[in-house]
Design an enzyme around this catalytic site. Structure first.
Site, PDB file in Angstrom:
ATOM      1  N   GLY A  53       0.884  -1.149   0.188  1.00  8.82           N
ATOM      2  CA  GLY A  53      -0.145   0.091   0.022  1.00  8.82           C
ATOM      3  C   GLY A  53       0.988   1.232  -0.021  1.00  8.82           C
ATOM      4  O   GLY A  53       1.532   1.524  -0.922  1.00  8.82           O
ATOM      5  N   SER A 120       6.967  -4.404  -1.972  1.00  5.67           N
ATOM      6  CA  SER A 120       6.423  -2.937  -2.082  1.00  5.67           C
ATOM      7  C   SER A 120       6.663  -2.031  -0.912  1.00  5.67           C
ATOM      8  O   SER A 120       7.572  -1.937  -0.180  1.00  5.67           O
ATOM      9  CB  SER A 120       5.073  -3.082  -2.589  1.00  5.67           C
ATOM     10  OG  SER A 120       4.834  -1.924  -3.675  1.00  5.67           O
ATOM     11  N   TRP A 121       5.419  -1.404  -0.261  1.00  4.28           N
ATOM     12  CA  TRP A 121       5.468  -0.666   0.735  1.00  4.28           C
ATOM     13  C   TRP A 121       5.847  -1.583   1.878  1.00  4.28           C
ATOM     14  O   TRP A 121       6.585  -0.775   2.804  1.00  4.28           O
ATOM     15  CB  TRP A 121       3.929   0.101   1.008  1.00  4.28           C
ATOM     16  CG  TRP A 121       3.905   0.724   2.444  1.00  4.28           C
ATOM     17  CD1 TRP A 121       3.087  -0.149   3.310  1.00  4.28           C
ATOM     18  CD2 TRP A 121       4.534   1.577   2.896  1.00  4.28           C
ATOM     19  NE1 TRP A 121       3.124   0.555   4.538  1.00  4.28           N
ATOM     20  CE2 TRP A 121       4.000   1.576   4.267  1.00  4.28           C
ATOM     21  CE3 TRP A 121       5.497   2.606   2.583  1.00  4.28           C
ATOM     22  CZ2 TRP A 121       4.452   2.629   5.269  1.00  4.28           C
ATOM     23  CZ3 TRP A 121       6.119   3.684   3.436  1.00  4.28           C
ATOM     24  CH2 TRP A 121       5.536   3.510   4.890  1.00  4.28           C
ATOM     25  N   ASP A 274       9.253  -4.881 -13.350  1.00  4.60           N
ATOM     26  CA  ASP A 274       8.469  -4.318 -12.189  1.00  4.60           C
ATOM     27  C   ASP A 274       8.346  -2.775 -12.651  1.00  4.60           C
ATOM     28  O   ASP A 274       9.082  -2.041 -12.805  1.00  4.60           O
ATOM     29  CB  ASP A 274       9.121  -4.274 -10.837  1.00  4.60           C
ATOM     30  CG  ASP A 274       8.187  -3.909  -9.969  1.00  4.60           C
ATOM     31  OD1 ASP A 274       7.302  -2.941 -10.262  1.00  4.60           O
ATOM     32  OD2 ASP A 274       8.325  -4.417  -8.665  1.00  4.60           O
ATOM     33  N   HIS A 302       5.273  -6.829 -10.648  1.00  4.60           N
ATOM     34  CA  HIS A 302       5.532  -6.118  -9.284  1.00  4.60           C
ATOM     35  C   HIS A 302       4.647  -7.232  -8.467  1.00  4.60           C
ATOM     36  O   HIS A 302       5.021  -7.307  -7.123  1.00  4.60           O
ATOM     37  CB  HIS A 302       4.779  -4.832  -9.334  1.00  4.60           C
ATOM     38  CG  HIS A 302       4.916  -4.316  -7.993  1.00  4.60           C
ATOM     39  ND1 HIS A 302       6.006  -3.735  -7.369  1.00  4.60           N
ATOM     40  CD2 HIS A 302       4.086  -4.058  -7.149  1.00  4.60           C
ATOM     41  CE1 HIS A 302       5.798  -3.324  -5.953  1.00  4.60           C
ATOM     42  NE2 HIS A 302       4.557  -3.476  -6.007  1.00  4.60           N
TER      43      HIS A 302
END
Length: 325
Positions: A53, A120-121, A274, A302
């Site tokens: 996120g 990711s986050w 990605d 990704h």
């Protein structure tokens, strides 16, 4: 070369579905209560899963990257998202609040040290947490590295990725007046926090659609309709963090402070194609982190659900289990 045929679905590499043996709402202060669950072996190797996120929330599929006989898997929904409350709230919601929440969970579950697993986050948060509490992290397992730099934000929200995906990029910026398209994060912020839920949902769906369109290498650029409540929360939280540079002290902080985690073994899995978090970030991180190994997955973007990425993450966790047991 990847040993896994790209056409196979990621689920084939995962462990069977497993139910939590513990679910709770943890009061973390400032009016926030976060959802926490545990699954697998209560006496197993602890691993905390950090979702993406910001604002994505955890899902049952995230439990399946770990051998349930070996690992004690802890998942939680970060402030404002998923089953945590208040929903979509950005009050008292910063990276440092989340780092404190992770520590609160660790202490509540009486865990001395654990593996931090995130993409990711979630990779960003895992790195910041480890740099803040380097004695509490035994290993880092990261996917789709995002270092929370202005250059990465400029790539994805400033038109860089849009040069490869002009159709969804055009849809993303078409909701904005032409004069505001040069700073999409600020422009969307005005609308995601307008106070009109219907309008916030409209722009939340557009924000989410842009990211979803580029998540997988198999995407055609089109996405289905994201549930409004989820899209609004996801977009508000993500925009809130990105507008504020992840609440880091300065741009480039994570890369600059890699020495704090130099002693921690790291495993980095990165999709070669990605488009959301380009491989240059994972490469730069591992160049400064001699105790990390980088695996570039040949035919992947990704998403956690990319077959090659899922297979590699399961392989890594199985290998770690073999060395610990």
């Amino acid at each position: 070369m990847d040993k896994y045929p790209d056409q196979k679905r990621a689920v084939q590499y995962l462990y069977p579905p497993v139910d939590p043996f513990d679910q709770r709402m943890l009061d973390v202060g400032q009016g926030h209560r976060i959802y926490v669950e545990q699954c697998g072996n209560p006496n197993g190797i602890p691993v905390v899963v950090l979702h993406g996120g910001p604002g994505g929330g955890c899902s049952p599929a995230m439990r399946r990257y770990f051998d349930p006989l070996v690992y004690r898997v802890i998942l939680f929904d970060q402030r404002g998202c998923g089953r945590s409350r208040p929903h979509a709230s950005v009050e008292y919601n910063t990276t440092w609040h989340l780092v404190a929440d992770i520590e609160r969970i660790r202490k509540a579950l009486d865990i001395e040290q654990w593996i931090a697993f995130g993409g990711s986050w979630g990779a960003t948060l895992a790195l910041v947490y480890a740099q803040t509490h380097p004695d509490r992290v035994s290993r880092l397992v990261l996917r789709g590295v995002f270092l929370m730099t202005q250059a990465e934000l400029d790539w994805f929200y400033g038109g860089g990725a849009g040069k490869f995906w002009p159709e969804p990029w055009s849809k993303f910026v078409s909701l904005l007046p032409e004069a505001e398209r040069g700073d999409a994060i600020t422009a969307y912020h005005k609308r995601l926090f307008s106070g009109d839920v219907a309008s916030e949902t409209l722009y939340g769906r557009a924000w989410s659609a842009w990211e979803n369109a580029l998540a997988s290498i198999h995407n055609s650029g089109s996405t289905g309709e994201t549930p409004g409540d989820y899209a609004r929360a996801f977009a508000r939280l993500e925009n809130h963090y990105f507008l504020n540079g992840g609440f880091l002290e300065y741009d480039g902080q994570i890369l600059d402070q890699v020495d704090r985690i130099a002693h921690i073994p790291g495993h980095v899995v990165q999709g070669r194609y990605d488009m959301i978090c380009p491989p240059s970030s994972a490469w730069a991180l591992c160049e400064r982190w001699p105790n990390a190994e980088l695996k570039m997955v040949r035919h992947a973007g990704h998403a956690l659900s990319e077959p090659g990425i899922s297979a590699e993450l399961v392989r890594i966790m199985d290998r770690i289990a073999e060395t610990v047991i």
